[in-house]
Design an enzyme around this catalytic site. Structure first.
Site, PDB file in Angstrom:
ATOM      1  N   ASP A   1       0.108  -5.736   5.410  1.00  0.00           N
ATOM      2  CA  ASP A   1       0.833  -4.496   5.161  1.00  0.00           C
ATOM      3  C   ASP A   1       1.551  -4.652   3.825  1.00  0.00           C
ATOM      4  O   ASP A   1       2.429  -5.504   3.678  1.00  0.00           O
ATOM      5  CB  ASP A   1       1.839  -4.263   6.301  1.00  0.00           C
ATOM      6  CG  ASP A   1       2.543  -2.915   6.179  1.00  0.00           C
ATOM      7  OD1 ASP A   1       2.304  -2.205   5.186  1.00  0.00           O
ATOM      8  OD2 ASP A   1       3.331  -2.576   7.079  1.00  0.00           O
TER       9      ASP A   1
ATOM     10  N   ALA B   1       3.649  -2.566   1.270  1.00  0.00           N
ATOM     11  CA  ALA B   1       4.330  -1.283   1.084  1.00  0.00           C
ATOM     12  C   ALA B   1       5.347  -1.314  -0.056  1.00  0.00           C
ATOM     13  O   ALA B   1       5.977  -0.303  -0.340  1.00  0.00           O
ATOM     14  CB  ALA B   1       5.025  -0.875   2.381  1.00  0.00           C
TER      15      ALA B   1
END
Ligand code: LMR
Length: 399
Positions: A219, A221
């Site tokens: 992930d 981000a």
């Protein structure tokens, strides 16, 4: 006249149980309703400048102006979204760690959309698919994966009291995971702790994932808000280069300031044999969920990345944000030695060594808002508010 019939049971809503509001998002409303002067919002993960504002990047504004002038149609682009956007983003994430032909990519509504697709892909790809999550993590991770039908195994990632990564527990989880399991990794700027793996740890993880056939789900981000655009993906690239299969869920909400435009992407590195099945299943899942992704944010990013001048302007703006985060971190660490670990953490977040009672006392007595687990968004502070914040914190931090 037809009489309204009353049913004591059997409506489609009978089984619904009221859900608590999302704890992070609920802070937005709670903070807004607080009328006290000098209130401080360290809740949801949004960059703020020294004036406490979240301005649109100048590079994004310029791209939006160009879009306004030049965009001739808003007809659908297709289920993958903007292919040129996906292509332009690829080298920023992967460098030369993977060849384009080994990547399947699709534009998604935010990083959350990418995570959801990844979870659905895994759930339909393997009976009993499992994902390993180091805790604490972004609270939404667990519910996204569970809703998609994945089994979840948790392991300790970060010790809030000692402010250290529990790497032995990470090692154990990597040993306990089975081939084909997903292993969630935060690419950089760990949410909520700000504590990231170092080079040697990434290398060990990469080696282990590859040797055991465990699938990294990365992930990413906050690329650019930690140690800079390139260094923030060094670990990811080490992993990607070493494994046959990997999934990256990417968000541009923060590093392009596109929050409400919901701009993200999913990239899957996949061995040729599975490429067609993976791609068609991703597209089917996307079609069921949102049919086609929203265009505006990705179109603006594409214009920026395709234009050397706009691109360097964007990078400068991003670097300034990162520098401000470091300044705040330094000021906190200088103000109280118990906050010293914050200096070596990265991105928007740190996780204070306080309990939920401390968090509640800061809200009640000092109008300081943060997530219930003690996570602060350091960008919510300014040089002017740091002294009051540190004084308030002194009343709840363990001695
Ligand atoms: C956060 O963790 O505050 C951000 O990622 C925003 C969100 O959606 O929770």
């Amino acid at each position: 006249m037809t009489e309204a019939r009353s049913h004591s049971s059997g409506t489609i809503f009978d089984s619904l149980v009221p859900q608590p509001p999302d704890a992070v998002l609920a802070l937005i409303g709670q903070f807004r309703e607080d009328t006290r002067a000098g209130k401080i919002d360290l809740g949801v993960g949004v960059y703020r400048n020294a004036q406490g504002r979240t301005p649109v990047f100048e590079a994004v504004k310029a791209a939006e102006r160009a879009l306004l002038e030049t965009q001739e149609t808003k007809a659908y682009l297709g289920p993958e979204g903007d292919l040129a956007f996906l292509e332009a983003l690829e080298p920023i994430i992967f460098g030369g760690a993977v060849s384009s032909g080994d990547l399947i990519s699709v534009q998604t509504p935010g990083g959350t959309g990418a995570l959801r697709l990844a979870a659905e892909l895994a759930a339909s790809g393997k009976v009993g698919a499992r994902v390993w999550i180091g805790t604490p993590s972004w609270p939404n991770h667990e519910q996204i994966f569970a809703n998609a039908g994945l089994r979840i195994s948790s392991f300790p990632y970060f010790d809030q009291r000692t402010q250290t990564i529990q790497f032995e527990a990470v090692r154990k989880a990597l040993r306990d995971a089975e081939p084909g399991d997903l292993f969630l990794l935060h690419g950089c700027c760990h949410n909520p702790s700000g504590a990231d793996f170092g080079e040697a740890e990434w290398a060990e993880i990469a080696q282990h994932l590859s040797a055991r056939g465990i699938v990294p789900l990365i992930d990413l981000a906050y690329q650019g808000l930690g140690n800079g655009l390139e260094r923030d993906v060094a670990g990811l690239q080490e992993v990607i280069a070493n494994v046959d299969t990997a999934i990256v869920a990417y968000s541009l909400d923060k590093n392009f300031g596109l929050y409400r435009e919901r701009t993200g992407a999913l990239y899957v590195k996949v061995n040729g044999r599975y490429a067609e099945a993976v791609k068609s299943n991703i597209l089917k899942a996307a079609r069921c969920a949102w049919s086609m992704p929203p265009d505006h944010g990705a179109a603006a990013v594409r214009l920026i990345l395709e234009d050397a001048q706009l691109k360097s302007h964007w990078r400068r703006e991003l670097d300034l944000q990162r520098a401000r985060l470091f300044d705040i971190r330094d000021a906190l660490a200088d103000a109280d030695e118990r906050l010293a670990p914050i200096r070596r953490q990265h991105g928007l977040f740190s996780l204070l060594a306080i309990d939920s009672e401390g968090v509640e006392a800061l809200r009640r007595d000092h109008a300081i808002y943060m997530a219930r687990n003690g996570r602060i968004n350091v960008a919510g502070l300014t040089m002017d508010t740091i002294p009051a914040f540190v004084r308030a914190l002194d009343t709840v931090l363990p001695r």
